[in-house]
Write a protein that holds these residues in place. Sequence first.
Motif, PDB file in Angstrom:
ATOM      1  N   SER A 150       0.846  -1.189   0.000  1.00 20.62           N
ATOM      2  CA  SER A 150       0.000   0.000   0.000  1.00 20.62           C
ATOM      3  C   SER A 150       0.881   1.238   0.000  1.00 20.62           C
ATOM      4  CB  SER A 150      -0.922  -0.026   1.225  1.00 20.62           C
ATOM      5  OG  SER A 150      -1.844   1.034   1.179  1.00 20.62           O
ATOM      6  N   ILE A 151       1.417   1.572  -1.172  1.00 19.27           N
ATOM      7  CA  ILE A 151       2.375   2.672  -1.311  1.00 19.27           C
ATOM      8  C   ILE A 151       1.697   3.847  -2.006  1.00 19.27           C
ATOM      9  CG2 ILE A 151       4.559   3.398  -2.354  1.00 19.27           C
ATOM     10  CD1 ILE A 151       5.482   0.498  -2.192  1.00 19.27           C
ATOM     11  N   LYS A 152       1.837   5.012  -1.418  1.00 16.71           N
ATOM     12  CA  LYS A 152       1.345   6.241  -2.039  1.00 16.71           C
ATOM     13  C   LYS A 152       2.417   6.877  -2.914  1.00 16.71           C
ATOM     14  CE  LYS A 152      -0.981  10.086  -2.745  1.00 16.71           C
ATOM     15  NZ  LYS A 152      -2.102  10.146  -3.720  1.00 16.71           N
ATOM     16  N   ARG A 153       3.658   6.919  -2.405  1.00  5.33           N
ATOM     17  CA  ARG A 153       4.718   7.620  -3.120  1.00  5.33           C
ATOM     18  C   ARG A 153       6.002   6.789  -3.125  1.00  5.33           C
ATOM     19  NH1 ARG A 153       6.616  13.598  -1.205  1.00  5.33           N
ATOM     20  NH2 ARG A 153       6.833  12.431   0.749  1.00  5.33           N
ATOM     21  N   ILE A 154       6.561   6.587  -4.302  1.00  7.26           N
ATOM     22  CA  ILE A 154       7.863   5.930  -4.464  1.00  7.26           C
ATOM     23  C   ILE A 154       8.925   7.018  -4.551  1.00  7.26           C
ATOM     24  CG2 ILE A 154       9.328   4.684  -6.102  1.00  7.26           C
ATOM     25  CD1 ILE A 154       7.672   2.739  -4.677  1.00  7.26           C
ATOM     26  N   ILE A 155       9.984   6.877  -3.725  1.00  9.51           N
ATOM     27  CA  ILE A 155      11.085   7.852  -3.721  1.00  9.51           C
ATOM     28  C   ILE A 155      12.370   7.108  -4.054  1.00  9.51           C
ATOM     29  CG2 ILE A 155      12.366   9.527  -2.342  1.00  9.51           C
ATOM     30  CD1 ILE A 155       9.713   9.445  -0.494  1.00  9.51           C
ATOM     31  N   PHE A 156      12.974   7.435  -5.179  1.00 11.45           N
ATOM     32  CA  PHE A 156      14.234   6.813  -5.581  1.00 11.45           C
ATOM     33  C   PHE A 156      15.380   7.495  -4.836  1.00 11.45           C
ATOM     34  CE2 PHE A 156      11.549   5.521  -9.051  1.00 11.45           C
ATOM     35  CZ  PHE A 156      12.053   4.290  -9.451  1.00 11.45           C
ATOM     36  N   ASN A 157      16.041   6.739  -3.953  1.00 12.90           N
ATOM     37  CA  ASN A 157      17.195   7.293  -3.256  1.00 12.90           C
ATOM     38  C   ASN A 157      18.367   7.505  -4.214  1.00 12.90           C
ATOM     39  OD1 ASN A 157      18.595   8.008  -0.725  1.00 12.90           O
ATOM     40  ND2 ASN A 157      19.864   6.229  -1.229  1.00 12.90           N
ATOM     41  N   SER A 158      18.421   6.691  -5.257  1.00 12.26           N
ATOM     42  CA  SER A 158      19.457   6.794  -6.288  1.00 12.26           C
ATOM     43  C   SER A 158      18.909   6.179  -7.558  1.00 12.26           C
ATOM     44  CB  SER A 158      20.732   6.082  -5.839  1.00 12.26           C
ATOM     45  OG  SER A 158      21.656   5.981  -6.904  1.00 12.26           O
ATOM     46  N   LEU A 159      19.519   6.509  -8.675  1.00 12.90           N
ATOM     47  CA  LEU A 159      19.136   5.904  -9.955  1.00 12.90           C
ATOM     48  C   LEU A 159      20.252   5.051 -10.522  1.00 12.90           C
ATOM     49  CD1 LEU A 159      17.318   8.917 -11.663  1.00 12.90           C
ATOM     50  CD2 LEU A 159      16.283   6.958 -10.515  1.00 12.90           C
ATOM     51  N   VAL A 160      21.252   4.787  -9.691  1.00 10.59           N
ATOM     52  CA  VAL A 160      22.410   3.992 -10.117  1.00 10.59           C
ATOM     53  C   VAL A 160      22.383   2.668  -9.389  1.00 10.59           C
ATOM     54  CG1 VAL A 160      24.918   3.880 -10.196  1.00 10.59           C
ATOM     55  CG2 VAL A 160      23.761   6.050 -10.589  1.00 10.59           C
ATOM     56  N   LYS A 161      22.563   1.600 -10.155  1.00  6.23           N
ATOM     57  CA  LYS A 161      22.479   0.250  -9.595  1.00  6.23           C
ATOM     58  C   LYS A 161      23.638  -0.586 -10.107  1.00  6.23           C
ATOM     59  CE  LYS A 161      19.522  -3.868  -9.568  1.00  6.23           C
ATOM     60  NZ  LYS A 161      18.281  -4.485 -10.092  1.00  6.23           N
ATOM     61  N   PRO A 162      24.253  -1.400  -9.225  1.00  7.83           N
ATOM     62  CA  PRO A 162      25.295  -2.311  -9.718  1.00  7.83           C
ATOM     63  C   PRO A 162      24.700  -3.372 -10.630  1.00  7.83           C
ATOM     64  CG  PRO A 162      24.825  -2.710  -7.390  1.00  7.83           C
ATOM     65  CD  PRO A 162      24.078  -1.482  -7.774  1.00  7.83           C
ATOM     66  N   SER A 163      25.403  -3.675 -11.706  1.00  3.65           N
ATOM     67  CA  SER A 163      24.921  -4.666 -12.672  1.00  3.65           C
ATOM     68  C   SER A 163      26.100  -5.465 -13.201  1.00  3.65           C
ATOM     69  CB  SER A 163      24.181  -3.980 -13.822  1.00  3.65           C
ATOM     70  OG  SER A 163      25.053  -3.109 -14.519  1.00  3.65           O
ATOM     71  N   ILE A 164      25.790  -6.535 -13.904  1.00  3.41           N
ATOM     72  CA  ILE A 164      26.795  -7.400 -14.515  1.00  3.41           C
ATOM     73  C   ILE A 164      26.687  -7.253 -16.024  1.00  3.41           C
ATOM     74  CG2 ILE A 164      27.679  -9.744 -14.728  1.00  3.41           C
ATOM     75  CD1 ILE A 164      27.868  -8.633 -11.918  1.00  3.41           C
TER      76      ILE A 164
END
Length: 771
Positions: free
Chosen positions: A426-440
């Motif tokens: 039950s989420i009203k607002r999504i807040i991205f703390n960062s837009l960078v993610k580790p990937s392979i």
Amino acid sequence: MSVNSCLTVFSRLLRHFNRRSTRIPACGFFHASPGLLQRHNEAASLDCRRNVSSNSCPPKSPDTSLFVPVSVKTDFAADGSVGVELSQPLNKAELLKVLNRFYKRKEMQKLAAEHGLDARLFHQAFISFRKYALESTHICVLISKLCFSGHIDDIYPYFLRHAKQIFPMLDCMDDLRKISDLRVPVNWYPEARAIHRKVIFHSGPTNSGKTYHAIQRYLSAKSGVYCGPLKLLAHEIFEKSNSALICDWMMTFVDPSGRPAAHLACTIEMCSVNTPYEVAVIDEIQMIKDPSRGWAWTRALLGLCAEEIHVCGEPAAVNFVRELMFTTGEEVEVHTYERLTPFSVLDRPLESLDNLRPGDCIVCFSKNDIYSISRQIEAQGRECAVIYGSLPPGTKLTQAKKFNDPDDPCKILVATDAIGMGLNLSIKRIIFNSLVKPSINEKGEKQMDTISTSQALQIAGRAGRFSSNFKEGEVTTMHRDDLPVLKELLSQTVDPIEIAGLHPTAEQLEMFAYHLPDATLSNLVDIFVSLSQVDGLYFVCNIDDFKFLADMIQHIPLNLRSRYVFCTAPINKKQAFVCTSVLKFARQFSRDEPLTFDWICRHVSWPLSPPKNIKDLVHLEAVHDVLDLYLWLSYRFMDMFPEAALVRHIQKQLDDIIQEGVRNITRLIRVSETAATESAQKQNNRPTGGQSKSAQHQDVTIQTGPRPRVKSIMDKSLAGRLVRDGLLTPDLLQQLQKEWSEKQNSNFATQSSPSTIHNENHSGGTKRKKK
């Protein structure tokens, strides 16, 4: 015969011919609808493209750096004069000169290349042959005789024979190429090809009801299997159906009478392609392009023996699934859905945790950020729920229920992108703390990248779900600089999927091992991938994790099939305790000694105590993964892992212990900080040579679980405010203090001006943006 009957016969003949990549003659004996002929033409066009791409390309050149030479025994002579009566007296110095002249002859190098010996292999083979010739009496006398009465080129047949002994793959390269030919994976599943399957694609964004409709058909069928990307998703489907059993990797439902029902929910790697079902559901089909796990979706889509295959996923995968199904002669029926509730991107970032509201979810991409932010939120007197990937499914569900409960004081959620799939929140607002993610990347290397449009939409779509208390969702970022990037990501369309992952099967590697019996499993896989050929629809998935386990258990005596199963175990190789457990499991298995309940309890030191700090919590999560590994192996080797029910029972108890630790996570962080502070103070009180006391106290580090959290004696209040406001991360603050300390140690601190300090802080802010 009616027109409809003729069309039915024609359709069956068409599927028959399509499966064999043949062509229907262009004659006027059949009359069909334009749509049917169009589908046939598209399938024929696809086959032509595949035949052109596969037949016009020469065989793939092997990566000879993967060819490991096999040692060859030599027959040492007790008397170096043996054979003198047959040839001239042996002079090894002269023989060495002859062999070196042979090596330098361009004609020999060219002839060797025609037999598969490139420059690298030719050099390696010659070094081995020269050693062998000088140590083996028989070949030494033979070469001496050839050089005395013949030509130096006469040595080549003996050299080539030796080269094929140390590189056995040279003698069977054609067979190896045939085994590793992955251009027609549809032929790997004869049971699925023997039935006519109906493929239904449920296409739509998140919160559109696509999975709901597929599950309804699955539950109404006489038998079915649900294949999802996460245990959490399988767990959720199981709980919706009944709650009679505790679930792990695979869950079998039960009917009201207590008898097992013919329904199964499992992770996609666990599904069987030999068991017949009425309905199969493949969720999140867009993951078919995943560099590591895509092969599991390809295997399920091509190989499941079900009358109806319900595929759920993004619209970007529709055309690709339709193209894949052309190769099997099966049609795809597409159902399109729209999002049930809207979400909007806000024009203002959050900027400070003081601006949080009930129903907010902060999304991070590392467990370290989870710890840091949850600590800061609870320092404000607020309670928050915590969800991240390595938590057990039961703990995740408990935290989700706590957050969803309107009567619970917990109104803030801090989570990783693990919430992107499988949890109704039950989420009203999504807040991205960062837009960078580790990937392979494709080479198996770890890198930091901005999240994709697909990932951004998947996470943002969790806001304002149809079944939640909020009918409209909102999305924003923590930092101002990230907001325009997020808007651009969400405004873009998802790139269409164009390739599907493949992975060598156990049967293929067994055939490889028949030709290369002395090669290690890791080396077999390397050579297989090097020689493998795929058409434009497929790629070979990253096999680094497989090779990691193969190398780790190489010294343990196991047959190839068992070794393959152990190497496909889904583990986190960063967890030392889990890797050690794999070794012990394999060693016990190799002795043919069952892994009993008492044995596993001794290994994990059961019973376990509640965690006292973050380190203890991380260890308990690793123990839970080890118990998961036991259950995973119990489905493959029931006789060797016979105590699955008891292990499942203690795993449930461990889940409760971990839940208690997560509920008290702020206290665990505080204890970790205190312990780290005391340790740092003791360390700093020890004078080091050439360093003054003032310099020692310039850098004080406090550990917060696995992530360092920094407090500085210089300018405490400013540093704390920068971290609290999100303008500076703890890692960057530590890096700045390290640079400051280094300057102090090099006696440049007195020469530093305020402008220099300002530039350093500005540099740190720039690095945060890149991160």
